[in-house]
Design a protein around this motif. Structure first.
Motif, PDB file in Angstrom:
ATOM      1  N   ILE A  78       0.841  -1.210   0.000  1.00 14.25           N
ATOM      2  CA  ILE A  78       0.000   0.000   0.000  1.00 14.25           C
ATOM      3  C   ILE A  78       0.870   1.252   0.000  1.00 14.25           C
ATOM      4  CG2 ILE A  78      -1.633   1.357   1.392  1.00 14.25           C
ATOM      5  CD1 ILE A  78      -2.866  -1.341   2.288  1.00 14.25           C
ATOM      6  N   ILE A  79       1.896   1.251   0.847  1.00 19.38           N
ATOM      7  CA  ILE A  79       2.814   2.394   0.922  1.00 19.38           C
ATOM      8  C   ILE A  79       3.467   2.647  -0.427  1.00 19.38           C
ATOM      9  CG2 ILE A  79       5.046   3.164   1.855  1.00 19.38           C
ATOM     10  CD1 ILE A  79       2.848   3.644   3.819  1.00 19.38           C
ATOM     11  N   GLU A  80       3.905   1.589  -1.104  1.00 16.47           N
ATOM     12  CA  GLU A  80       4.569   1.741  -2.404  1.00 16.47           C
ATOM     13  C   GLU A  80       3.660   2.431  -3.417  1.00 16.47           C
ATOM     14  OE1 GLU A  80       7.747   1.239  -3.446  1.00 16.47           O
ATOM     15  OE2 GLU A  80       8.074   0.988  -1.289  1.00 16.47           O
ATOM     16  N   HIS A  81       2.375   2.080  -3.418  1.00 17.12           N
ATOM     17  CA  HIS A  81       1.432   2.706  -4.347  1.00 17.12           C
ATOM     18  C   HIS A  81       1.121   4.154  -3.957  1.00 17.12           C
ATOM     19  CE1 HIS A  81       0.481  -0.629  -7.013  1.00 17.12           C
ATOM     20  NE2 HIS A  81       0.437  -1.439  -5.963  1.00 17.12           N
ATOM     21  N   LEU A  82       1.070   4.421  -2.657  1.00 16.04           N
ATOM     22  CA  LEU A  82       0.759   5.780  -2.205  1.00 16.04           C
ATOM     23  C   LEU A  82       1.939   6.730  -2.366  1.00 16.04           C
ATOM     24  CD1 LEU A  82      -1.380   5.178   1.033  1.00 16.04           C
ATOM     25  CD2 LEU A  82      -2.169   5.677  -1.288  1.00 16.04           C
ATOM     26  N   LYS A  83       3.131   6.184  -2.569  1.00 14.04           N
ATOM     27  CA  LYS A  83       4.300   7.035  -2.812  1.00 14.04           C
ATOM     28  C   LYS A  83       4.136   7.825  -4.111  1.00 14.04           C
ATOM     29  CE  LYS A  83       7.959   4.437  -0.415  1.00 14.04           C
ATOM     30  NZ  LYS A  83       9.164   3.579  -0.608  1.00 14.04           N
ATOM     31  N   THR A  84       3.404   7.262  -5.056  1.00 16.12           N
ATOM     32  CA  THR A  84       3.214   7.910  -6.349  1.00 16.12           C
ATOM     33  C   THR A  84       2.144   8.985  -6.290  1.00 16.12           C
ATOM     34  OG1 THR A  84       3.821   5.841  -7.435  1.00 16.12           O
ATOM     35  CG2 THR A  84       2.715   7.501  -8.789  1.00 16.12           C
ATOM     36  N   GLU A  85       1.001   8.680  -5.646  1.00 14.17           N
ATOM     37  CA  GLU A  85      -0.102   9.641  -5.547  1.00 14.17           C
ATOM     38  C   GLU A  85      -1.091   9.190  -4.486  1.00 14.17           C
ATOM     39  OE1 GLU A  85      -2.769   9.767  -8.913  1.00 14.17           O
ATOM     40  OE2 GLU A  85      -2.142   7.751  -9.551  1.00 14.17           O
ATOM     41  N   SER A  86      -1.926  10.097  -4.046  1.00 14.36           N
ATOM     42  CA  SER A  86      -2.994   9.764  -3.116  1.00 14.36           C
ATOM     43  C   SER A  86      -4.044   8.936  -3.859  1.00 14.36           C
ATOM     44  CB  SER A  86      -3.647  11.041  -2.566  1.00 14.36           C
ATOM     45  OG  SER A  86      -2.695  11.837  -1.895  1.00 14.36           O
ATOM     46  N   LEU A  87      -4.583   7.902  -3.182  1.00 16.88           N
ATOM     47  CA  LEU A  87      -5.519   6.993  -3.843  1.00 16.88           C
ATOM     48  C   LEU A  87      -6.709   6.649  -2.956  1.00 16.88           C
ATOM     49  CD1 LEU A  87      -2.896   4.502  -5.345  1.00 16.88           C
ATOM     50  CD2 LEU A  87      -4.267   6.130  -6.662  1.00 16.88           C
ATOM     51  N   ALA A 130      -9.616   3.891  -1.546  1.00 10.40           N
ATOM     52  CA  ALA A 130      -9.536   2.500  -1.105  1.00 10.40           C
ATOM     53  C   ALA A 130      -9.928   1.526  -2.220  1.00 10.40           C
ATOM     54  CB  ALA A 130     -10.430   2.294   0.121  1.00 10.40           C
ATOM     55  N   ASP A 131     -10.980   1.862  -2.989  1.00 10.52           N
ATOM     56  CA  ASP A 131     -11.432   0.932  -4.025  1.00 10.52           C
ATOM     57  C   ASP A 131     -10.409   0.797  -5.160  1.00 10.52           C
ATOM     58  OD1 ASP A 131     -11.932   3.538  -4.837  1.00 10.52           O
ATOM     59  OD2 ASP A 131     -13.704   3.010  -6.003  1.00 10.52           O
ATOM     60  N   ILE A 132      -9.684   1.898  -5.440  1.00  9.42           N
ATOM     61  CA  ILE A 132      -8.641   1.828  -6.477  1.00  9.42           C
ATOM     62  C   ILE A 132      -7.479   0.963  -5.998  1.00  9.42           C
ATOM     63  CG2 ILE A 132      -6.900   3.181  -7.717  1.00  9.42           C
ATOM     64  CD1 ILE A 132      -8.957   5.414  -7.952  1.00  9.42           C
ATOM     65  N   LEU A 133      -7.092   1.130  -4.724  1.00  9.29           N
ATOM     66  CA  LEU A 133      -6.037   0.288  -4.154  1.00  9.29           C
ATOM     67  C   LEU A 133      -6.442  -1.183  -4.191  1.00  9.29           C
ATOM     68  CD1 LEU A 133      -4.934   2.443  -1.089  1.00  9.29           C
ATOM     69  CD2 LEU A 133      -3.403   1.606  -2.881  1.00  9.29           C
ATOM     70  N   ALA A 134      -7.710  -1.457  -3.889  1.00  9.22           N
ATOM     71  CA  ALA A 134      -8.200  -2.840  -3.903  1.00  9.22           C
ATOM     72  C   ALA A 134      -8.070  -3.447  -5.300  1.00  9.22           C
ATOM     73  CB  ALA A 134      -9.658  -2.881  -3.432  1.00  9.22           C
ATOM     74  N   ARG A 135      -8.408  -2.678  -6.342  1.00 10.40           N
ATOM     75  CA  ARG A 135      -8.288  -3.177  -7.719  1.00 10.40           C
ATOM     76  C   ARG A 135      -6.830  -3.354  -8.119  1.00 10.40           C
ATOM     77  NH1 ARG A 135     -12.526   0.541  -8.778  1.00 10.40           N
ATOM     78  NH2 ARG A 135     -11.095   2.013  -9.782  1.00 10.40           N
ATOM     79  N   MET A 136      -5.988  -2.419  -7.726  1.00  7.06           N
ATOM     80  CA  MET A 136      -4.568  -2.483  -8.094  1.00  7.06           C
ATOM     81  C   MET A 136      -3.882  -3.695  -7.465  1.00  7.06           C
ATOM     82  SD  MET A 136      -3.583   1.568  -7.784  1.00  7.06           S
ATOM     83  CE  MET A 136      -1.962   1.546  -8.536  1.00  7.06           C
ATOM     84  N   LEU A 137      -4.304  -4.021  -6.237  1.00 10.37           N
ATOM     85  CA  LEU A 137      -3.664  -5.107  -5.497  1.00 10.37           C
ATOM     86  C   LEU A 137      -4.444  -6.421  -5.586  1.00 10.37           C
ATOM     87  CD1 LEU A 137      -2.646  -3.045  -2.337  1.00 10.37           C
ATOM     88  CD2 LEU A 137      -1.110  -3.908  -4.105  1.00 10.37           C
ATOM     89  N   SER A 138      -5.598  -6.382  -6.272  1.00  9.57           N
ATOM     90  CA  SER A 138      -6.448  -7.580  -6.423  1.00  9.57           C
ATOM     91  C   SER A 138      -6.792  -8.195  -5.061  1.00  9.57           C
ATOM     92  CB  SER A 138      -5.754  -8.628  -7.316  1.00  9.57           C
ATOM     93  OG  SER A 138      -5.483  -8.089  -8.587  1.00  9.57           O
ATOM     94  N   ILE A 139      -7.209  -7.318  -4.160  1.00  8.54           N
ATOM     95  CA  ILE A 139      -7.552  -7.724  -2.794  1.00  8.54           C
ATOM     96  C   ILE A 139      -8.943  -7.185  -2.475  1.00  8.54           C
ATOM     97  CG2 ILE A 139      -6.972  -7.290  -0.349  1.00  8.54           C
ATOM     98  CD1 ILE A 139      -4.046  -7.354  -1.172  1.00  8.54           C
ATOM     99  N   ASP A 155     -11.875  11.079   0.239  1.00  2.21           N
ATOM    100  CA  ASP A 155     -11.849   9.627   0.027  1.00  2.21           C
ATOM    101  C   ASP A 155     -10.442   9.091  -0.238  1.00  2.21           C
ATOM    102  OD1 ASP A 155     -14.619   9.448   0.283  1.00  2.21           O
ATOM    103  OD2 ASP A 155     -14.949   9.857  -1.849  1.00  2.21           O
ATOM    104  N   LYS A 156      -9.466   9.985  -0.335  1.00  2.00           N
ATOM    105  CA  LYS A 156      -8.121   9.567  -0.708  1.00  2.00           C
ATOM    106  C   LYS A 156      -7.191   9.423   0.499  1.00  2.00           C
ATOM    107  CE  LYS A 156      -8.070  11.285  -5.456  1.00  2.00           C
ATOM    108  NZ  LYS A 156      -7.312  12.073  -6.447  1.00  2.00           N
ATOM    109  N   TYR A 157      -6.273   8.468   0.383  1.00  3.11           N
ATOM    110  CA  TYR A 157      -5.278   8.222   1.428  1.00  3.11           C
ATOM    111  C   TYR A 157      -3.908   8.669   0.936  1.00  3.11           C
ATOM    112  CZ  TYR A 157      -8.915   5.380   3.573  1.00  3.11           C
ATOM    113  OH  TYR A 157     -10.094   4.967   4.156  1.00  3.11           O
ATOM    114  N   TYR A 158      -3.086   9.137   1.866  1.00  2.00           N
ATOM    115  CA  TYR A 158      -1.748   9.612   1.518  1.00  2.00           C
ATOM    116  C   TYR A 158      -0.767   9.249   2.632  1.00  2.00           C
ATOM    117  CZ  TYR A 158      -3.027  13.385   4.733  1.00  2.00           C
ATOM    118  OH  TYR A 158      -3.429  14.095   5.843  1.00  2.00           O
ATOM    119  N   ILE A 159       0.518   9.261   2.305  1.00  2.00           N
ATOM    120  CA  ILE A 159       1.562   8.928   3.286  1.00  2.00           C
ATOM    121  C   ILE A 159       1.829  10.130   4.177  1.00  2.00           C
ATOM    122  CG2 ILE A 159       3.978   8.229   3.603  1.00  2.00           C
ATOM    123  CD1 ILE A 159       3.830   6.916   0.834  1.00  2.00           C
ATOM    124  N   ASN A 160       1.899   9.911   5.482  1.00  2.07           N
ATOM    125  CA  ASN A 160       2.250  10.993   6.416  1.00  2.07           C
ATOM    126  C   ASN A 160       3.739  11.303   6.355  1.00  2.07           C
ATOM    127  OD1 ASN A 160      -0.259  11.626   7.488  1.00  2.07           O
ATOM    128  ND2 ASN A 160      -0.149  10.005   9.013  1.00  2.07           N
TER     129      ASN A 160
END
Length: 295
Positions: free
Chosen positions: A247-256, A258-267, A290-295
């Motif tokens: 999750i951290i690796e994907h959020l390093k690129t941009e804020s996302l 939850a549903d997009i992260l679920a599709r990207m990770l197939s979870i 609705d978006k998550y980002y790294i602190n």
């Protein structure tokens, strides 16, 4: 609220800030609240940004100002909502000092709904300053005068976000005429509040990647803070599960979302949502809308 004493200092006074005294049309008098100590003016950085501060702009302001203020650099800004408010608040929360330059009479809190921040500045060894006495309300002509003082007090100006026709660019215009250094935080060109910063960078402003870029300009060592931050990040990564690291690796690129992260990770979304909630509790990530980002 307990009434705070108003004081005044004139340009011929030895305590009048030296950098400000040297600018064209320096205020003949400064009205102020707080403790007027000369050391608060020794290393000042103006931090300015859009009133329409984005979540990215707020995070960058908090990240940079927290590291800069804790090193003893005074944060100067104009007390408006958005970029100014974020800069003042972050400086106070980091235990640093900040100077709020008002576009109104010294007795007026503007905007009034920021009274809590106003008091926090004064209670943390900061200053409230104005060129105007009494109860004068802000007007179109008072803002440029305030911006001139913000730039005049500071050795450098940091621009986090700015539109092409914003008051922020008026402040940097003064800063350039005073021979001050300009720093700018790059942002997405699709954002209206990044167009002004992009223009400043084209004109020669130095790009800021992290706080060390500014601390070096002030000849302040960054070695200890870089080591501490690196150690903290490494320690934090060890605490992450395999899914959390993905999750951290994907959020390093941009804020996302939850549903997009679920599709990207197939979870399943339920599993992703549970992990995101746990990561928020641990302080690894934050949420804006609705978006998550790294602190």
């Amino acid at each position: 609220m307990k009434k705070i004493m108003v004081n005044v200092i004139e340009i011929q006074d030895k305590k009048y800030p030296e950098l400000l005294k040297k600018i064209k049309d320096a205020p003949k008098k400064l009205y102020y609240k707080g403790e007027f100590k000369n050391d608060i003016f020794e290393n000042c950085l103006a931090v300015v940004g859009s009133r329409r501060l984005t979540s990215y702009g707020r995070r960058m302001t908090e990240l940079l100002v927290s590291e800069i203020a804790v090193k003893g650099i005074t944060i100067v800004s104009g007390f408006m909502y958005g970029g100014d408010e974020a800069a003042h608040r972050t400086a106070v929360e980091a235990g640093g000092r900040t100077i709020a330059v008002m576009p109104c009479g010294i007795n007026v809190i503007h905007p009034e709904y920021q009274e809590d921040l106003y008091n926090k500045i004064l209670n943390n060894n900061g200053l409230i300053i104005s060129e105007f006495e009494g109860d004068l309300l802000p007007a179109l002509w008072t803002y440029p005068k305030r911006n001139s003082i913000v730039a005049g007090l500071s050795k450098a100006v940091l621009v986090v976000e700015a539109g092409l026709n914003s008051g922020t660019l008026i402040t940097t215009g003064f800063a350039k005429s005073f021979g001050r250094k300009i720093f700018a935080v790059p942002g997405p060109l699709t954002s209206e509040v990044s167009r002004g910063t992009a223009q400043l960078i084209k004109q020669g402003a130095e790009i800021v990647m992290d706080a060390s870029d500014i601390l070096k300009y002030f000849n302040i060592s960054t070695i200890d803070s870089i080591k501490a931050n690196s150690s903290k990040k490494n320690s934090n990564l060890i605490q992450l599960s395999a899914l959390e690291k993905e999750i951290i690796e994907h959020l390093k690129t941009e804020s996302l979302e939850a549903d997009i992260l679920a599709r990207m990770l197939s979870i399943p979304i339920s599993k992703i949502s549970a992990s995101l909630s746990l990561m928020q509790i641990k302080g690894f990530i934050g949420q804006e809308g609705d978006k998550y980002y790294i602190n």
